[in-house]
Design a protein around this motif. Structure first.
Motif, short mmCIF file in Angstrom:
data_model
loop_
_atom_site.label_atom_id
_atom_site.label_comp_id
_atom_site.label_asym_id
_atom_site.label_seq_id
_atom_site.Cartn_x
_atom_site.Cartn_y
_atom_site.Cartn_z
N GLY A 146 15.94 92.64 60.43
CA GLY A 146 16.24 93.87 61.16
C GLY A 146 17.22 93.67 62.29
N ARG A 147 17.80 92.49 62.39
CA ARG A 147 18.79 92.21 63.43
C ARG A 147 20.19 92.34 62.83
NH1 ARG A 147 16.55 86.59 65.95
NH2 ARG A 147 14.47 87.31 66.50
N THR A 148 20.88 93.35 63.25
CA THR A 148 22.24 93.52 62.75
C THR A 148 23.23 93.42 63.90
OG1 THR A 148 22.05 95.92 62.95
CG2 THR A 148 21.54 94.96 60.80
N SER A 149 24.42 93.05 63.55
CA SER A 149 25.49 92.88 64.53
C SER A 149 26.61 93.83 64.16
CB SER A 149 25.97 91.42 64.48
OG SER A 149 27.16 91.27 65.20
N SER A 150 27.37 94.26 65.14
CA SER A 150 28.53 95.09 64.82
C SER A 150 29.67 94.23 64.28
CB SER A 150 28.99 95.86 66.07
OG SER A 150 29.40 94.96 67.07
N ALA A 151 29.58 92.90 64.50
CA ALA A 151 30.60 91.98 64.00
C ALA A 151 30.33 91.70 62.52
CB ALA A 151 30.56 90.68 64.79
N PRO A 152 31.38 91.64 61.70
CA PRO A 152 31.19 91.41 60.27
C PRO A 152 31.00 89.94 59.90
CG PRO A 152 33.51 91.68 60.74
CD PRO A 152 32.76 91.90 62.04
N GLY A 153 30.86 89.07 60.89
CA GLY A 153 30.73 87.64 60.62
C GLY A 153 30.09 86.92 61.77
N MET A 154 30.33 85.62 61.83
CA MET A 154 29.72 84.78 62.87
C MET A 154 30.75 83.78 63.39
SD MET A 154 25.96 84.04 61.22
CE MET A 154 25.15 83.75 62.80
N ASN A 155 30.50 83.28 64.59
CA ASN A 155 31.29 82.20 65.14
C ASN A 155 30.78 80.88 64.57
OD1 ASN A 155 33.11 83.56 66.89
ND2 ASN A 155 31.45 83.89 68.33
N ILE A 156 31.68 79.99 64.24
CA ILE A 156 31.35 78.66 63.75
C ILE A 156 31.75 77.69 64.84
CG2 ILE A 156 31.67 76.97 61.91
CD1 ILE A 156 30.53 79.68 60.96
N ILE A 157 30.80 76.85 65.27
CA ILE A 157 31.04 75.95 66.40
C ILE A 157 30.81 74.51 65.97
CG2 ILE A 157 30.34 75.37 68.75
CD1 ILE A 157 29.26 78.25 68.96
N SER A 158 31.76 73.63 66.31
CA SER A 158 31.62 72.20 66.03
C SER A 158 31.12 71.49 67.29
CB SER A 158 32.95 71.62 65.56
OG SER A 158 33.89 71.64 66.60
N PRO A 159 30.68 70.23 67.17
CA PRO A 159 30.17 69.50 68.33
C PRO A 159 31.18 69.37 69.48
CG PRO A 159 29.69 68.30 66.32
CD PRO A 159 30.58 69.44 65.96
N ASP A 160 32.46 69.37 69.17
CA ASP A 160 33.46 69.24 70.23
C ASP A 160 33.82 70.58 70.87
OD1 ASP A 160 34.98 70.46 68.28
OD2 ASP A 160 36.44 68.84 68.10
N GLY A 161 33.11 71.64 70.49
CA GLY A 161 33.34 72.95 71.08
C GLY A 161 34.35 73.81 70.35
N GLU A 162 34.98 73.25 69.31
CA GLU A 162 35.91 74.05 68.51
C GLU A 162 35.15 75.23 67.91
OE1 GLU A 162 38.71 73.41 64.57
OE2 GLU A 162 37.17 71.95 65.03
N THR A 163 35.70 76.44 68.09
CA THR A 163 35.02 77.65 67.62
C THR A 163 36.02 78.53 66.88
OG1 THR A 163 33.58 77.63 69.57
CG2 THR A 163 33.74 79.70 68.37
N TYR A 164 35.55 79.05 65.75
CA TYR A 164 36.34 80.08 65.10
C TYR A 164 35.41 81.07 64.43
CZ TYR A 164 35.92 78.08 60.38
OH TYR A 164 35.46 77.62 59.19
N PHE A 165 35.93 82.25 64.18
CA PHE A 165 35.15 83.34 63.60
C PHE A 165 35.34 83.39 62.09
CE2 PHE A 165 34.55 87.75 62.25
CZ PHE A 165 33.33 88.03 62.82
N GLN A 166 34.25 83.56 61.35
CA GLN A 166 34.31 83.69 59.89
C GLN A 166 33.54 84.93 59.48
OE1 GLN A 166 35.72 81.74 57.29
NE2 GLN A 166 34.98 83.39 55.97
N ALA A 167 34.22 85.85 58.82
CA ALA A 167 33.56 87.03 58.27
C ALA A 167 32.90 86.67 56.95
CB ALA A 167 34.58 88.15 58.05
#
Length: 166
Positions: free
Chosen positions: A141-162
């Protein structure tokens, strides 16, 4: 009389047009689809949706479960790969089994933290993770307005994936 002639000519034309068409036997096309919808009332209580790869596309597969499956639990099931029956239907996974140690958090957007750079995985593998996590959160029952999620690596690199499936 004229109507009878017209009908006779029409019938003869139809018969001649059908000439040359040879009957064929049953053409085997493999097993029928067994993928079930992942949204709406068709989602069974006690089911978990995992995303596997079929013919190069990421698709949802609903598995029965004994109860609630958390997003982390859904991702752990995904890491185990398709069942024997799912594999026999041509489903596979591109998520490497050594991905263990995934962290997941809801939000707007939520995030998945990986133990290594997401660049080491194919786009389909990352998509499998994202779609499976989103489906698990939706089941809660938890929905987000974003169509995807952020992907985070150990070094802090982040990108969004729908989530791109189907």
């Amino acid at each position: 009389m004229r109507k009878a002639c017209v009908l006779a000519v029409f019938a003869a034309t139809a018969l001649v047009a059908a000439c040359g068409v040879q009957p064929t036997g049953v053409v085997e096309a493999g097993p029928g689809p067994s993928i079930r919808p992942t949204t709406g009332s068709a989602v069974a209580v006690g089911g978990v949706t995992l995303y596997f790869v079929s013919e190069g596309r990421v698709i949802p597969v609903t598995r029965p479960s004994d109860g609630f499956i958390s997003p982390e639990g859904a991702l752990m099931l995904l890491l185990k790969g398709p069942s024997e029956q799912e594999a026999a239907q041509g489903l596979t996974t591109f998520v490497p089994t050594e991905v263990g140690g995934i962290g997941v958090s809801s939000g707007d957007p939520g995030y998945i933290s990986l133990p290594f750079s997401p660049r080491k995985m194919s786009g389909q593998a990352v998509n499998q993770l994202v779609c499976t996590a989103i489906a698990a959160y939706s089941a809660m029952g938890r929905t987000s307005s974003a169509p995807g999620m952020n992907i985070i690596s150990p070094d802090g690199e982040t990108y969004f994936q729908a989530c791109k499936s189907g």
